[in-house]
Design a protein around this motif. Structure first.
Motif, short mmCIF file in Angstrom:
data_model
loop_
_atom_site.label_atom_id
_atom_site.label_comp_id
_atom_site.label_asym_id
_atom_site.label_seq_id
_atom_site.Cartn_x
_atom_site.Cartn_y
_atom_site.Cartn_z
N PRO A 158 0.98 -1.17 0.06
CA PRO A 158 -0.02 -0.19 -0.05
C PRO A 158 0.95 1.33 0.09
N ASP A 159 0.41 2.38 -0.80
CA ASP A 159 1.10 3.63 -0.66
C ASP A 159 1.15 4.23 0.71
N ARG A 160 -0.09 3.83 1.64
CA ARG A 160 0.02 4.33 2.97
C ARG A 160 -0.45 3.17 3.86
N ALA A 161 -0.04 3.43 5.05
CA ALA A 161 -0.55 2.32 5.93
C ALA A 161 -1.80 2.19 6.16
N VAL A 162 -2.27 1.03 6.02
CA VAL A 162 -3.70 0.61 6.19
C VAL A 162 -4.23 0.08 7.47
N THR A 163 -5.19 0.58 8.20
CA THR A 163 -5.74 0.08 9.60
C THR A 163 -7.22 -0.42 9.04
N GLY A 164 -7.75 -1.54 9.87
CA GLY A 164 -8.92 -1.96 9.43
C GLY A 164 -9.12 -2.80 8.34
N THR A 165 -10.39 -3.00 7.94
CA THR A 165 -10.65 -3.89 6.79
C THR A 165 -11.25 -3.36 5.59
N THR A 167 -10.41 0.53 2.98
CA THR A 167 -9.48 1.51 2.40
C THR A 167 -10.83 2.44 1.78
N ILE A 168 -10.31 3.81 1.45
CA ILE A 168 -11.20 5.07 1.06
C ILE A 168 -10.62 5.07 -0.36
N TYR A 169 -11.52 5.88 -1.07
CA TYR A 169 -11.62 6.32 -2.47
C TYR A 169 -10.27 6.86 -2.65
N GLY A 170 -9.55 6.60 -3.64
CA GLY A 170 -8.40 7.08 -4.14
C GLY A 170 -6.94 6.88 -3.61
N GLN A 171 -7.26 5.80 -2.64
CA GLN A 171 -5.93 5.16 -1.97
C GLN A 171 -5.26 4.27 -2.97
N GLY A 172 -4.06 4.06 -3.18
CA GLY A 172 -3.44 3.24 -4.15
C GLY A 172 -2.43 2.22 -3.35
N TRP A 173 -2.24 1.19 -4.62
CA TRP A 173 -1.08 0.37 -3.81
C TRP A 173 -0.56 -0.20 -5.06
N THR A 174 0.71 -0.96 -5.04
CA THR A 174 1.42 -1.35 -5.84
C THR A 174 1.37 -3.27 -5.83
N TYR A 175 1.35 -3.54 -6.79
CA TYR A 175 1.52 -5.23 -6.88
C TYR A 175 2.84 -5.81 -7.23
N GLU A 176 3.39 -6.68 -6.23
CA GLU A 176 4.46 -7.41 -6.63
C GLU A 176 4.48 -8.55 -6.62
N PRO A 183 3.97 -8.62 -12.65
CA PRO A 183 2.79 -8.70 -12.41
C PRO A 183 2.33 -8.18 -13.84
N SER A 184 1.07 -8.62 -14.06
CA SER A 184 0.56 -8.24 -15.76
C SER A 184 0.24 -6.56 -15.62
N PHE A 185 0.09 -6.15 -14.37
CA PHE A 185 -0.21 -4.62 -14.15
C PHE A 185 0.29 -4.48 -12.80
N GLU A 186 0.82 -3.45 -12.51
CA GLU A 186 1.68 -3.03 -11.00
C GLU A 186 0.79 -2.20 -10.40
N ARG A 187 -0.21 -1.31 -10.71
CA ARG A 187 -0.89 -0.34 -9.84
C ARG A 187 -2.40 -0.61 -9.69
N GLY A 188 -2.98 -0.56 -8.49
CA GLY A 188 -4.33 -0.59 -8.08
C GLY A 188 -4.79 0.25 -7.20
#
Length: 364
Positions: A158-165, A167-176, A183-188
């Motif tokens: 995740p781009d930022r630390a995640v707490t709970g179950t 995430t909110i709109y706009g938060q992103g992450w990278t796949y490894e 990965p067939s694509f790197e961002r979500g």
């Protein structure tokens, strides 16, 4: 019998004249904001009406509010003026109100939220007769998504630390993926519809043997196919300027990232004259070697004939091309050798208002 009939017609004529001579007034015309709810459709001559401002309006000045139905069937004039009550625009909305701080009675505020946000509260508010809004401004709450799923052979960063179950709109992450797979694509991300990007597929990826670039070399690489995220580094030949990232990387698509470009130096294309370069004012024959690197600036001197003064005009080296300003005139041999003090670079410099800067240049 004839005289009696004549009197009968005369009496009917007199009676008819008496009935049709009566006048009445219709409903009086009233300006906007005046209360017309109690006004009749027909009024007798002499009847008076007292006008007043309706609900949501106030008298804007000292006025005459009484009007009278006259014998001509018209109303006397009234200068009653009613102004709408005002509602203060909520402070949170004033940046969008073009400088206004109030809105008149019956105004409507329509609320919407940006994509990815849910409106909590009323989507509309009206300015009421008492100068208040029918509803408070709503809140826009970000859409939530479930936590992203990792790929089968990898993980989510995740781009930022995640707490709970969630995430909110706009938060992103990278796949490894587990090396050497990619990965067939790197961002979500958490999307506006409340769903998280589905995980990619981890697959074998390789990039072709790297090649050299014009006027440059590979400085660090093994000449073989490369796997995902492996890097190759480039450098330019002497006096060439590298533009772009020196390192390229093997991407998840099996292609290399963009290679850098080596930009060529320039030659100052004059035989006689004085220039300003590298914080110094120098004669062209003293520029040794005659070389200016890509992106560097050279100042030439032009002459304002009317004011008999000189002024500087800059030119920039762009991949081997250094344009000469249109106003620059290269001096002849005699002028250069015997009258050097009369050259534009040596005479009095023009004031800024008397210079004639050029917006274009010609090739040498």
């Amino acid at each position: 019998m004839a005289p009696a009939l004549g009197w009968l017609f005369l009496g009917l004529s007199v009676l008819s004249t008496t009935v049709t001579s009566a006048k009445v007034c219709g409903r009086p015309p009233v300006p906007d904001g005046v209360d017309a709810s109690s006004l009749k459709r027909v009024f007798e001559v002499g009847e008076e009406v007292s006008l007043s401002c309706g609900q949501g309006f106030v008298t804007s000045a000292a006025t005459s509010s009484r009007i009278t139905c006259t014998a001509t069937g018209e109303w006397t004039e009234s200068n009653l003026a009613c102004a709408p009550k005002m509602c203060p625009i909520p402070k949170s909305l004033q940046p969008f109100a073009l400088g206004r701080t109030e809105a008149p009675f019956r105004s409507v505020l329509n609320y919407t939220c940006d994509d990815g946000y849910v409106l909590l509260g009323a989507n509309e508010s009206r300015c009421l007769h008492n100068g208040t809004w029918s509803h408070l401004p709503p809140l826009c709450k970000a859409v939530t998504c479930p936590l992203p799923k990792p790929p089968r052979e990898g993980r989510v960063i995740p781009d930022r630390a995640v707490t709970g179950t969630t995430t909110i709109y706009g938060q992103g992450w990278t796949y490894e993926c587990n090396p050497p797979k990619a990965p067939s694509f790197e961002r979500g991300s958490c999307k506006a519809d409340g769903t998280a990007t589905e995980p990619p597929i981890c697959q074998e990826v390789s990039c072709s043997i790297p090649t050299n670039i014009p006027n440059g070399v590979i400085t660090f690489a093994v000449m073989r196919q490369h796997g995902y995220k492996e890097k190759v580094k480039y450098a330019c030949n002497e006096h060439y300027t590298l533009e772009g990232d020196a390192e390229i990387q093997c991407q998840n698509t099996g292609n290399w990232s963009s290679k850098p470009i080596c930009r060529a130096p320039c030659t100052v294309g004059i035989k006689r004259g004085r220039i300003f370069y590298n914080t110094k004012k120098i004669w062209i024959e003293d520029l040794k070697p005659n070389r200016v690197l890509h992106g560097e600036h050279v100042v030439f001197y032009c002459k304002n004939e009317a004011e008999k003064c000189g002024y500087p005009v800059a030119s920039t080296c762009n991949d081997g091309n250094l344009p000469l300003p249109e106003c620059f005139v290269e001096p002849g041999k005699v002028e250069y050798n015997l009258k050097a003090k009369s050259l534009p670079s040596e005479i009095r410099m023009c004031a800024a208002s008397t210079a004639r800067p050029t917006s274009s240049a010609r090739l040498s």
